[in-house]
Design an enzyme around this catalytic site. Sequence first.
Site, mmCIF file in Angstrom:
data_model
loop_
_atom_site.group_PDB
_atom_site.id
_atom_site.type_symbol
_atom_site.label_atom_id
_atom_site.label_comp_id
_atom_site.label_asym_id
_atom_site.label_seq_id
_atom_site.Cartn_x
_atom_site.Cartn_y
_atom_site.Cartn_z
ATOM 1 N N ASP A 80 1.162 -1.641 -0.018
ATOM 2 C CA ASP A 80 0.390 -0.128 0.047
ATOM 3 C C ASP A 80 1.096 1.205 0.230
ATOM 4 O O ASP A 80 2.270 1.110 0.263
ATOM 5 C CB ASP A 80 -1.209 -0.012 1.098
ATOM 6 C CG ASP A 80 -2.192 0.784 1.070
ATOM 7 O OD1 ASP A 80 -2.018 1.890 0.067
ATOM 8 O OD2 ASP A 80 -2.652 0.966 2.042
ATOM 9 N N LYS A 81 0.748 2.015 -0.156
ATOM 10 C CA LYS A 81 0.979 3.903 0.065
ATOM 11 C C LYS A 81 -0.137 4.510 0.457
ATOM 12 O O LYS A 81 -1.311 4.623 0.591
ATOM 13 C CB LYS A 81 1.025 4.318 -1.512
ATOM 14 C CG LYS A 81 0.911 5.385 -1.864
ATOM 15 C CD LYS A 81 0.725 6.644 -1.789
ATOM 16 C CE LYS A 81 -0.027 7.740 -2.181
ATOM 17 N NZ LYS A 81 -0.884 8.314 -2.306
ATOM 18 N N HIS A 82 0.296 5.918 1.103
ATOM 19 C CA HIS A 82 -0.428 6.489 1.849
ATOM 20 C C HIS A 82 0.225 7.523 1.874
ATOM 21 O O HIS A 82 1.762 8.598 1.734
ATOM 22 C CB HIS A 82 -0.399 6.045 2.999
ATOM 23 C CG HIS A 82 -1.205 7.467 3.823
ATOM 24 N ND1 HIS A 82 -2.674 6.593 4.083
ATOM 25 C CD2 HIS A 82 -0.956 8.048 4.789
ATOM 26 C CE1 HIS A 82 -3.124 8.088 4.778
ATOM 27 N NE2 HIS A 82 -2.289 8.845 5.182
ATOM 28 N N SER A 83 -0.711 9.019 1.660
ATOM 29 C CA SER A 83 0.001 10.459 1.828
ATOM 30 C C SER A 83 0.073 11.233 2.743
ATOM 31 O O SER A 83 -1.383 10.843 3.255
ATOM 32 C CB SER A 83 -0.683 11.113 -0.042
ATOM 33 O OG SER A 83 -0.342 12.255 0.196
ATOM 34 N N THR A 120 -9.136 11.147 -0.414
ATOM 35 C CA THR A 120 -9.546 10.573 -1.326
ATOM 36 C C THR A 120 -11.078 9.160 -1.753
ATOM 37 O O THR A 120 -11.580 9.748 -2.672
ATOM 38 C CB THR A 120 -8.297 8.738 -1.710
ATOM 39 O OG1 THR A 120 -6.852 9.590 -1.366
ATOM 40 C CG2 THR A 120 -8.857 7.564 -2.293
ATOM 41 N N ARG A 168 -9.703 15.797 14.830
ATOM 42 C CA ARG A 168 -8.777 16.696 14.712
ATOM 43 C C ARG A 168 -9.178 17.013 13.521
ATOM 44 O O ARG A 168 -8.828 18.545 13.490
ATOM 45 C CB ARG A 168 -7.169 15.508 14.377
ATOM 46 C CG ARG A 168 -7.090 14.768 15.211
ATOM 47 C CD ARG A 168 -6.291 13.637 14.537
ATOM 48 N NE ARG A 168 -4.885 13.773 13.679
ATOM 49 C CZ ARG A 168 -4.725 13.138 12.984
ATOM 50 N NH1 ARG A 168 -5.412 12.067 12.341
ATOM 51 N NH2 ARG A 168 -4.202 14.291 11.724
ATOM 52 N N SER A 183 -2.830 7.764 13.563
ATOM 53 C CA SER A 183 -3.496 7.761 12.113
ATOM 54 C C SER A 183 -3.355 6.485 11.117
ATOM 55 O O SER A 183 -3.902 6.337 11.199
ATOM 56 C CB SER A 183 -4.019 9.146 12.251
ATOM 57 O OG SER A 183 -4.661 9.005 11.262
ATOM 58 N N LYS A 187 -4.070 2.209 10.453
ATOM 59 C CA LYS A 187 -5.094 1.854 9.404
ATOM 60 C C LYS A 187 -4.058 0.942 9.079
ATOM 61 O O LYS A 187 -4.773 -0.299 8.341
ATOM 62 C CB LYS A 187 -5.717 2.802 8.881
ATOM 63 C CG LYS A 187 -6.511 4.158 9.427
ATOM 64 C CD LYS A 187 -7.432 4.030 8.525
ATOM 65 C CE LYS A 187 -6.678 5.754 7.827
ATOM 66 N NZ LYS A 187 -6.381 6.953 8.532
ATOM 67 N N LYS A 188 -2.914 0.668 8.274
ATOM 68 C CA LYS A 188 -2.124 0.384 7.744
ATOM 69 C C LYS A 188 -1.729 -1.306 8.387
ATOM 70 O O LYS A 188 -1.042 -2.456 7.846
ATOM 71 C CB LYS A 188 -1.013 1.200 7.203
ATOM 72 C CG LYS A 188 -0.810 1.857 6.298
ATOM 73 C CD LYS A 188 -1.684 2.184 5.354
ATOM 74 C CE LYS A 188 -2.702 3.370 4.797
ATOM 75 N NZ LYS A 188 -3.460 3.043 3.823
#
Length: 435
Positions: A80-83, A120, A168, A183, A187-188
């Site tokens: 996976d990827k997260h920004s 997203t 937040r 955060s 999730k990951k």
Amino acid sequence: MIPQEIIRRKRDGDELDPADIRSFIAALAAGHLSEGQIGAFAMAVWFKGMSREEIVALTLAMADSGDRLKWGDIDRPIADKHSTGGVGDNVSLMLAPIAAACGLAVPMISGRGLGHTGGTLDKLESIPGYRITPDARLFHQVVKEAGCAIIGQTGALAPADGRLYAVRDVTATVDSIPLITASILSKKLAAGLQTLVLDVKVGNGAFMADRAQAEILAQSLVEVANGAGVWTSALITDMNQPLADAAGNAVEMRNCLDFLAGGKADTRLETVVLAFAAEMLVTSGIAASSEEGDGMARRALSSGRAAEVFARMVSLLGGPADLMENPDRYLARAPVEKPVLAARSGWLAACNARGIGVSVIDLGGGRRHPADRIDHRVGFSELLPLGTRVSAGEPIALVHAADDTAAQSAAAALAAHYRIAEEKPELTPVISIRI
């Protein structure tokens, strides 16, 4: 456990015991804390910070507040990827299907907009019928059949983060390194990943405007994730201007479809998407080098395989099967479209990316309160990149608005967010460092 005592101790700068953090997060997940208590805790962390041990405890407590996914019957690497969030940052929408087309399984759990940044999930909700919160069975099925699925948190997956995330957003506590780290990674971890790549934004449109702070955040994320058993790396990328040439929800979804159809070649957006695709393929062991991974990603895009994966994912999650072929049939347009004109001739030298994100919210494309409804039609498109030479009266963007008054206000605001100079500017590289 007395919540106000934990809040007081963190407010006073004490280091919290892992057991107290677990108790507080368990109470949050169970709905036993008020929004005031959650907001006070977040603000105390914002001001006083957390040690690495506290961040690990917070991350694990949030990950353990619900179910943990398992992918034993899928014979692909789980990646996976997260920004960390930006303006015009729709990388995930294209990256997931590209990575899946190259042989990865990508169970991508994304979020809504935070502060001035777009989300997203809000973009995906522009697609009629798309289910952003499928049950675990359907989520698993889509990842197995399509190769990727981009969804939101269900009530069973890191539920503590879901509630903290919403608070937040409206209490000015988004840009806290401990809270961002926990955060993202909760999730990951709950998603059962084997590898993870992180896009840490820096610039006036990012939560981390300072390069040193962005590197601290990237290091925090990488160390905590690797310490939890998920092989993780990070790229620090520029957010001093919108990444895509659109900012909003339906307008960014159109941008995504154009990208997958090959219409965004040689852009900053393409550079970032392909760099993260290569990083995912290398960390997962599918590619031996960044160059090989880049080539694989480019072929998945140019052959149409990535677009096919995206279409399959949308269809399996309840969206229209022909979205790629007929976007105008499904993606609503705002009733008013107004060009933003350059006030003078010269070079687009700088912009206030954060201000552009706020202007999208002012148009109705984002939230000021957790319960606010979004107008998915509104935003900006055809944004010219910095370093472009313009003439007075030439369009530099297009506003999409619900009415004439909103369009005029947004056009004036957007024009004010750009600086036009006589000299061509030196631009920051879109990717600066790998951690």
